[in-house]
Design a protein around this motif. Structure first.
Motif, PDB file in Angstrom:
ATOM      1  N   LEU A 111       0.840  -1.208   0.000  1.00 58.38           N
ATOM      2  CA  LEU A 111       0.000   0.000   0.000  1.00 58.38           C
ATOM      3  C   LEU A 111       0.869   1.250   0.000  1.00 58.38           C
ATOM      4  O   LEU A 111       0.560   2.238  -0.673  1.00 58.38           O
ATOM      5  CB  LEU A 111      -0.933  -0.008   1.222  1.00 58.38           C
ATOM      6  N   ASP A 112       1.961   1.214   0.727  1.00 57.27           N
ATOM      7  CA  ASP A 112       2.885   2.351   0.755  1.00 57.27           C
ATOM      8  C   ASP A 112       3.468   2.581  -0.638  1.00 57.27           C
ATOM      9  O   ASP A 112       3.563   3.710  -1.117  1.00 57.27           O
ATOM     10  CB  ASP A 112       3.991   2.077   1.777  1.00 57.27           C
ATOM     11  N   MET A 113       3.837   1.498  -1.317  1.00 58.83           N
ATOM     12  CA  MET A 113       4.460   1.681  -2.640  1.00 58.83           C
ATOM     13  C   MET A 113       3.438   2.177  -3.657  1.00 58.83           C
ATOM     14  O   MET A 113       3.753   3.022  -4.495  1.00 58.83           O
ATOM     15  CB  MET A 113       5.198   0.412  -3.101  1.00 58.83           C
ATOM     16  N   VAL A 114       2.205   1.692  -3.584  1.00 59.36           N
ATOM     17  CA  VAL A 114       1.171   2.180  -4.502  1.00 59.36           C
ATOM     18  C   VAL A 114       0.965   3.679  -4.278  1.00 59.36           C
ATOM     19  O   VAL A 114       0.898   4.461  -5.225  1.00 59.36           O
ATOM     20  CB  VAL A 114      -0.158   1.420  -4.299  1.00 59.36           C
ATOM     21  N   ALA A 115       0.927   4.080  -3.021  1.00 57.00           N
ATOM     22  CA  ALA A 115       0.709   5.504  -2.716  1.00 57.00           C
ATOM     23  C   ALA A 115       1.875   6.348  -3.225  1.00 57.00           C
ATOM     24  O   ALA A 115       1.676   7.385  -3.858  1.00 57.00           O
ATOM     25  CB  ALA A 115       0.533   5.692  -1.206  1.00 57.00           C
ATOM     26  N   ARG A 116       3.110   5.905  -2.977  1.00 59.85           N
ATOM     27  CA  ARG A 116       4.277   6.704  -3.361  1.00 59.85           C
ATOM     28  C   ARG A 116       4.429   6.818  -4.870  1.00 59.85           C
ATOM     29  O   ARG A 116       4.856   7.832  -5.397  1.00 59.85           O
ATOM     30  CB  ARG A 116       5.545   6.122  -2.747  1.00 59.85           C
ATOM     31  N   HIS A 117       4.072   5.735  -5.567  1.00 57.96           N
ATOM     32  CA  HIS A 117       4.197   5.772  -7.035  1.00 57.96           C
ATOM     33  C   HIS A 117       2.884   6.164  -7.696  1.00 57.96           C
ATOM     34  O   HIS A 117       2.725   6.017  -8.892  1.00 57.96           O
ATOM     35  CB  HIS A 117       4.661   4.408  -7.562  1.00 57.96           C
ATOM     36  N   GLU A 118       1.945   6.615  -6.892  1.00 56.59           N
ATOM     37  CA  GLU A 118       0.617   7.012  -7.383  1.00 56.59           C
ATOM     38  C   GLU A 118       0.032   5.961  -8.309  1.00 56.59           C
ATOM     39  O   GLU A 118      -0.554   6.262  -9.347  1.00 56.59           O
ATOM     40  CB  GLU A 118       0.699   8.387  -8.066  1.00 56.59           C
ATOM     41  N   GLY A 119       0.203   4.692  -7.932  1.00 55.26           N
ATOM     42  CA  GLY A 119      -0.401   3.591  -8.673  1.00 55.26           C
ATOM     43  C   GLY A 119       0.360   3.208  -9.933  1.00 55.26           C
ATOM     44  O   GLY A 119       0.038   2.225 -10.595  1.00 55.26           O
ATOM     45  N   ASP A 120       1.410   3.985 -10.274  1.00 53.52           N
ATOM     46  CA  ASP A 120       2.119   3.770 -11.525  1.00 53.52           C
ATOM     47  C   ASP A 120       3.260   2.775 -11.321  1.00 53.52           C
ATOM     48  O   ASP A 120       4.401   3.153 -11.110  1.00 53.52           O
ATOM     49  CB  ASP A 120       2.660   5.128 -12.002  1.00 53.52           C
ATOM     50  N   LEU A 121       2.944   1.493 -11.368  1.00 53.47           N
ATOM     51  CA  LEU A 121       3.927   0.468 -11.026  1.00 53.47           C
ATOM     52  C   LEU A 121       4.142  -0.485 -12.193  1.00 53.47           C
ATOM     53  O   LEU A 121       3.243  -0.713 -12.991  1.00 53.47           O
ATOM     54  CB  LEU A 121       3.417  -0.353  -9.828  1.00 53.47           C
ATOM     55  N   ASP A 122       5.353  -1.009 -12.277  1.00 58.54           N
ATOM     56  CA  ASP A 122       5.582  -2.125 -13.193  1.00 58.54           C
ATOM     57  C   ASP A 122       6.287  -3.223 -12.404  1.00 58.54           C
ATOM     58  O   ASP A 122       6.640  -3.027 -11.243  1.00 58.54           O
ATOM     59  CB  ASP A 122       6.402  -1.690 -14.414  1.00 58.54           C
ATOM     60  N   GLU A 123       6.472  -4.363 -13.043  1.00 55.17           N
ATOM     61  CA  GLU A 123       6.981  -5.516 -12.312  1.00 55.17           C
ATOM     62  C   GLU A 123       8.336  -5.220 -11.668  1.00 55.17           C
ATOM     63  O   GLU A 123       8.583  -5.537 -10.509  1.00 55.17           O
ATOM     64  CB  GLU A 123       7.114  -6.726 -13.251  1.00 55.17           C
ATOM     65  N   ARG A 124       9.214  -4.581 -12.422  1.00 52.42           N
ATOM     66  CA  ARG A 124      10.550  -4.287 -11.922  1.00 52.42           C
ATOM     67  C   ARG A 124      10.503  -3.405 -10.682  1.00 52.42           C
ATOM     68  O   ARG A 124      11.193  -3.643  -9.693  1.00 52.42           O
ATOM     69  CB  ARG A 124      11.319  -3.582 -13.046  1.00 52.42           C
ATOM     70  N   THR A 125       9.664  -2.370 -10.739  1.00 55.59           N
ATOM     71  CA  THR A 125       9.545  -1.466  -9.598  1.00 55.59           C
ATOM     72  C   THR A 125       9.019  -2.208  -8.375  1.00 55.59           C
ATOM     73  O   THR A 125       9.518  -2.038  -7.268  1.00 55.59           O
ATOM     74  CB  THR A 125       8.583  -0.303  -9.950  1.00 55.59           C
ATOM     75  N   VAL A 126       8.004  -3.044  -8.586  1.00 52.77           N
ATOM     76  CA  VAL A 126       7.438  -3.782  -7.446  1.00 52.77           C
ATOM     77  C   VAL A 126       8.510  -4.662  -6.812  1.00 52.77           C
ATOM     78  O   VAL A 126       8.674  -4.686  -5.593  1.00 52.77           O
ATOM     79  CB  VAL A 126       6.234  -4.631  -7.894  1.00 52.77           C
ATOM     80  N   ARG A 127       9.273  -5.347  -7.651  1.00 56.42           N
ATOM     81  CA  ARG A 127      10.321  -6.231  -7.092  1.00 56.42           C
ATOM     82  C   ARG A 127      11.356  -5.424  -6.320  1.00 56.42           C
ATOM     83  O   ARG A 127      11.807  -5.833  -5.261  1.00 56.42           O
ATOM     84  CB  ARG A 127      10.966  -7.047  -8.218  1.00 56.42           C
ATOM     85  N   GLU A 128      11.757  -4.291  -6.867  1.00 55.12           N
ATOM     86  CA  GLU A 128      12.725  -3.453  -6.151  1.00 55.12           C
ATOM     87  C   GLU A 128      12.143  -2.954  -4.839  1.00 55.12           C
ATOM     88  O   GLU A 128      12.807  -2.951  -3.802  1.00 55.12           O
ATOM     89  CB  GLU A 128      13.117  -2.251  -7.013  1.00 55.12           C
ATOM     90  N   GLU A 129      10.914  -2.539  -4.884  1.00 54.45           N
ATOM     91  CA  GLU A 129      10.267  -1.991  -3.693  1.00 54.45           C
ATOM     92  C   GLU A 129      10.070  -3.045  -2.604  1.00 54.45           C
ATOM     93  O   GLU A 129       9.879  -2.714  -1.449  1.00 54.45           O
ATOM     94  CB  GLU A 129       8.913  -1.374  -4.079  1.00 54.45           C
ATOM     95  N   LEU A 130      10.066  -4.307  -3.002  1.00 54.55           N
ATOM     96  CA  LEU A 130       9.847  -5.375  -2.015  1.00 54.55           C
ATOM     97  C   LEU A 130      11.149  -5.860  -1.374  1.00 54.55           C
ATOM     98  O   LEU A 130      11.155  -6.878  -0.687  1.00 54.55           O
ATOM     99  CB  LEU A 130       9.132  -6.568  -2.668  1.00 54.55           C
ATOM    100  N   GLU A 131      12.235  -5.107  -1.590  1.00 58.32           N
ATOM    101  CA  GLU A 131      13.519  -5.570  -1.055  1.00 58.32           C
ATOM    102  C   GLU A 131      13.499  -5.798   0.446  1.00 58.32           C
ATOM    103  O   GLU A 131      14.189  -6.660   0.964  1.00 58.32           O
ATOM    104  CB  GLU A 131      14.617  -4.564  -1.405  1.00 58.32           C
ATOM    105  N   GLY A 132      12.718  -5.009   1.154  1.00 54.28           N
ATOM    106  CA  GLY A 132      12.685  -5.124   2.613  1.00 54.28           C
ATOM    107  C   GLY A 132      11.660  -6.108   3.130  1.00 54.28           C
ATOM    108  O   GLY A 132      11.405  -6.163   4.333  1.00 54.28           O
TER     109      GLY A 132
END
Ligand SMILES: Cc1cc2nc3c(=O)[nH]c(=O)nc-3n(C[C@H](O)[C@H](O)[C@H](O)COP(=O)(O)OP(=O)(O)OC[C@H]3O[C@@H](n4cnc5c(N)ncnc54)[C@H](O)[C@@H]3O)c2cc1C
Ligand code: FES
Ligand code: FES
Lengths: 156, 274
Positions: A111-132
């Motif tokens: 939810l934090d990543m969706v908010a920060r990227h204003e919903g504009d996500l792709d697979e690569r970004t999601v994987r990077e964002e899930l590092e933690g």
């Protein structure tokens, strides 16, 4: 002991805490909100992620007293009654969990990543964002699919 | 965790008073290093002074051509700052590479710089960019600030207010990560200034972050990848641990520096504007 006044999942909460009480201990042991998990306790795994004023944080690395006057949201605060939050629903539909231990932290981080990227996500970004956020079961495939799907559904 | 008193000042003046009067006070910034350290019993302050409500430490602005980043600016804020992106793109890129999203949401530049972890990212940027660390009592140049592993020029009770970054012509950072912790096995920051090139290396040095002066001199003569091919760092002056040996680290420093020189030589998009 110190007096802590905070808001958890929209409800004002007042309690006595020790200065050294971690937020995750306060949530689980005093508030009985056991959806927030402790996987490592060394700030590595992300199972304990909650939102502080809407921002994803690891609750094992934050003192409860630091939430004085602020708003905490946990996994228990997402559903509206019996209706799951779109992110929870997407995890359900995509079978984005096996044992489920990492899931609350995954969803709060998602939810934090969706908010920060204003919903504009792709697979690569999601994987990077899930590092933690570590999952020992799924291999992440369906988690990534669920987050991308939910981001689409949550578009205003 | 040991017991401690907790204070949450809202101004610099109040913070200074608490620091002066405390028995063994410690500052709490993002807590991403300090809270785990306290959990392990490796830090046991009597008084914990939480800086998270001191708004004076959260400014990020350009003053006299210098980008001034308040000590309590979080990694996520630096990564997302349009000002930093425009003036010092390498610094924004670096902040976005620290740890993970949750760590970046809490961790601060002041905490990272004060901690001077030999594998931390910011120290390389401060050194290569020739930054100034401003404390409650003086200005310290980055060259004089980072002393040894986890050791800085800060005196007891002294705290960082802000870090000032002068403008540079162009700069970039590259990091070879330790995949589990995401800290740098080697991180290199190259900055081109009007008066010369600076190359700073983190993760690799046995005494912490350092400037690779031979590379700087060579690049001052000719800013090209091949200039570096004859240069080598001494493996026994590198860190050596289960993640990477000294020779491997020395090799990585050169490879990353070469790649950065190639990027900065060719790609105008990475240039910071004046
Ligand atoms: C899972 C994980 C991954 C990480 N990965 C990376 C990484 O890849 N790269 C990297 O660079 N870092 C990494 N870190 C460290 C992270 O960047 C920390 O945020 C940082 O090292 C400390 O900053 P903090 O604000 O959390 O400081 P704190 O933990 O609150 O404080 C650290 C120390 O600095 C002192 N201090 C704090 N503020 C000041 C001040 N203004 N003046 C003087 N002293 C002060 C404190 O007293 C304490 O001794 C990681 C951390 C975690 C948990
Ligand atoms: S329990 Fe907090 S990150 Fe693992
Ligand atoms: S579902 Fe088991 S850890 Fe992720």
């Amino acid at each position: 002991m110190m007096r802590l006044e905070t808001e958890i999942n929209g409800t004002p909460v007042a309690a006595e805490v020790e200065s050294r009480t971690l937020l995750v201990e306060f949530l689980r042991d005093q508030c009985r909100l056991t959806g927030t998990h402790v996987g490592c306790d060394t700030s590595q795994c992300g199972a304990c992620v909650v939102h502080l004023d809407g921002v994803a944080v690891k609750s094992c690395a934050l003192l409860a007293i630091q939430c004085q006057g602020r708003k905490v949201t946990t996994i228990e605060g997402l559903a509206e009654g019996e209706t799951l939050h779109p992110m929870q629903q997407a995890f359900h539909e995509h079978h984005a969990l096996q044992c489920g231990f990492c899931t609350p932290g995954m969803i709060m981080s998602a939810l934090d990543m969706v908010a920060r990227h204003e919903g504009d996500l792709d697979e690569r970004t999601v994987r990077e964002e899930l590092e933690g956020n570590i999952c020992r079961c799924t291999g992440y495939e369906n988690i990534v699919k669920a987050i991308l799907d939910a981001a689409e559904m949550m578009r205003p | 965790m040991n017991k401690f008193d907790y204070a949450c000042p809202t101004s610099l003046a109040e913070t200074l008073g608490l620091l002066r009067d405390g028995d063994e006070p410690m500052l709490l910034a993002g807590g991403q290093t300090l809270v785990p350290t306290m959990k392990q019993g490796l830090a046991a302050p009597d008084l914990l002074i939480d800086l998270n409500a001191v708004s004076e430490l959260m400014d990020l602005a350009v003053v006299d051509g210098e980008v001034r980043v308040g000590a309590m600016c979080r990694h996520a804020a630096v990564a997302a700052s349009p000002v930093v992106r425009e003036k010092i793109p390498g610094l924004a890129d670096l902040a976005a590479m620290i740890g993970d999203a949750q760590v970046r949401n809490r961790g601060t530049i002041g905490g990272s710089v004060a901690n001077n972890d030999p594998a931390a990212d910011y120290p390389a940027a401060l050194l290569a960019l020739g930054a100034t660390i401003r404390t409650d009592r003086r200005d310290i140049s980055a060259d004089a600030f980072f002393v040894d592993l986890f050791e800085t020029a800060l005196e007891p009770g002294e705290f960082i207010r802000e870090v000032g970054f002068p403008a540079c012509s162009s700069c970039a950072y590259l990091k070879f990560r330790q995949p589990a912790s995401r800290f740098a096995i080697v991180g290199v920051f190259v900055a081109r200034h009007r008066h010369g090139v600076r190359v700073a290396v983190t993760g690799a040095g046995a005494a912490g972050v350092f400037r690779w002066t031979e590379a700087e001199a060579a690049l001052d003569g000719n800013f090209a990848r091949r200039t570096l091919s004859g240069l080598a760092l001494e493996p026994d002056q590198m860190l050596s641990d289960i993640h990477a040996g000294g020779a491997y680290r020395a090799h990585l420093v050169r490879v990353l520096t070469e790649r950065l020189v190639e990027t900065l030589g060719a790609d105008g998009a990475r240039s910071g504007k004046k």
